[in-house]
Design a protein around this motif. Sequence first.
Motif, PDB file in Angstrom:
ATOM      1  N   TRP A 190      -2.910  -1.455   9.475  1.00  0.00           N
ATOM      2  CA  TRP A 190      -3.694  -2.588   9.955  1.00  0.00           C
ATOM      3  C   TRP A 190      -2.778  -3.406  10.860  1.00  0.00           C
ATOM      4  O   TRP A 190      -1.694  -3.804  10.451  1.00  0.00           O
ATOM      5  N   HIS A 191      -3.218  -3.632  12.089  1.00  0.00           N
ATOM      6  CA  HIS A 191      -2.453  -4.422  13.049  1.00  0.00           C
ATOM      7  C   HIS A 191      -3.222  -5.716  13.298  1.00  0.00           C
ATOM      8  O   HIS A 191      -4.247  -5.709  13.978  1.00  0.00           O
ATOM      9  N   GLU A 250       2.491 -10.478   9.543  1.00  0.00           N
ATOM     10  CA  GLU A 250       3.440  -9.452   9.965  1.00  0.00           C
ATOM     11  C   GLU A 250       2.799  -8.667  11.106  1.00  0.00           C
ATOM     12  O   GLU A 250       1.589  -8.740  11.315  1.00  0.00           O
ATOM     13  N   SER A 251       3.562  -7.885  11.831  1.00  0.00           N
ATOM     14  CA  SER A 251       3.010  -7.137  12.961  1.00  0.00           C
ATOM     15  C   SER A 251       2.131  -5.969  12.529  1.00  0.00           C
ATOM     16  O   SER A 251       1.256  -5.539  13.282  1.00  0.00           O
ATOM     17  N   SER A 252       2.336  -5.439  11.328  1.00  0.00           N
ATOM     18  CA  SER A 252       1.452  -4.389  10.810  1.00  0.00           C
ATOM     19  C   SER A 252       1.584  -4.298   9.295  1.00  0.00           C
ATOM     20  O   SER A 252       2.579  -4.737   8.718  1.00  0.00           O
ATOM     21  N   ARG A 280      -1.820  -7.331   1.095  1.00  0.00           N
ATOM     22  CA  ARG A 280      -0.943  -8.414   1.556  1.00  0.00           C
ATOM     23  C   ARG A 280      -1.558  -9.123   2.762  1.00  0.00           C
ATOM     24  O   ARG A 280      -1.504 -10.348   2.876  1.00  0.00           O
ATOM     25  N   TYR A 281      -2.174  -8.358   3.653  1.00  0.00           N
ATOM     26  CA  TYR A 281      -2.839  -8.949   4.813  1.00  0.00           C
ATOM     27  C   TYR A 281      -3.980  -9.870   4.356  1.00  0.00           C
ATOM     28  O   TYR A 281      -4.093 -10.999   4.817  1.00  0.00           O
ATOM     29  N   THR A 335      -4.324 -13.924   4.892  1.00  0.00           N
ATOM     30  CA  THR A 335      -5.506 -14.508   5.533  1.00  0.00           C
ATOM     31  C   THR A 335      -6.101 -15.584   4.642  1.00  0.00           C
ATOM     32  O   THR A 335      -6.453 -16.670   5.101  1.00  0.00           O
ATOM     33  N   ALA A 336      -6.196 -15.315   3.355  1.00  0.00           N
ATOM     34  CA  ALA A 336      -6.762 -16.276   2.407  1.00  0.00           C
ATOM     35  C   ALA A 336      -5.898 -17.538   2.327  1.00  0.00           C
ATOM     36  O   ALA A 336      -6.426 -18.634   2.156  1.00  0.00           O
ATOM     37  N   ASP A 337      -4.578 -17.388   2.477  1.00  0.00           N
ATOM     38  CA  ASP A 337      -3.695 -18.557   2.465  1.00  0.00           C
ATOM     39  C   ASP A 337      -4.033 -19.517   3.605  1.00  0.00           C
ATOM     40  O   ASP A 337      -3.933 -20.724   3.458  1.00  0.00           O
TER      41      ASP A 337
END
Length: 113
Positions: free
Chosen positions: A10-11, A23-25, A34-35, A39-41
Amino acid sequence: MIGCHPEFEWHPGRNWVEAGLMESSYRGAEGYRRYVAATADVFGGEVYVKPVELIDLGERFVVLAEAPMRAQASGVPLTEAWALVATVRDGQVISYHEYFDHAEALKAVGLSE
């Protein structure tokens, strides 16, 4: 995660990476988790996507959408243009590239200049 290769990447959108929010990916299921947490943060649980158009390009597809959200810190509601370019290999998604500009996503797949 259904339909994704176990090692898919995921980028995140360039804007978020350049701002130091992502992060970049992210690789695989754990990376995607983690992505989503990152996002939720920033935007809490009010992030969702309203698809506007799906473009099938064979081994790639593009989703153009609008993403209504509310910033956690300020509570300010906003709607972002959102796009996703996915690459499929052997029937599974191997990568996603996120954009916050429909034209940028279309350019990435050669559909605009």
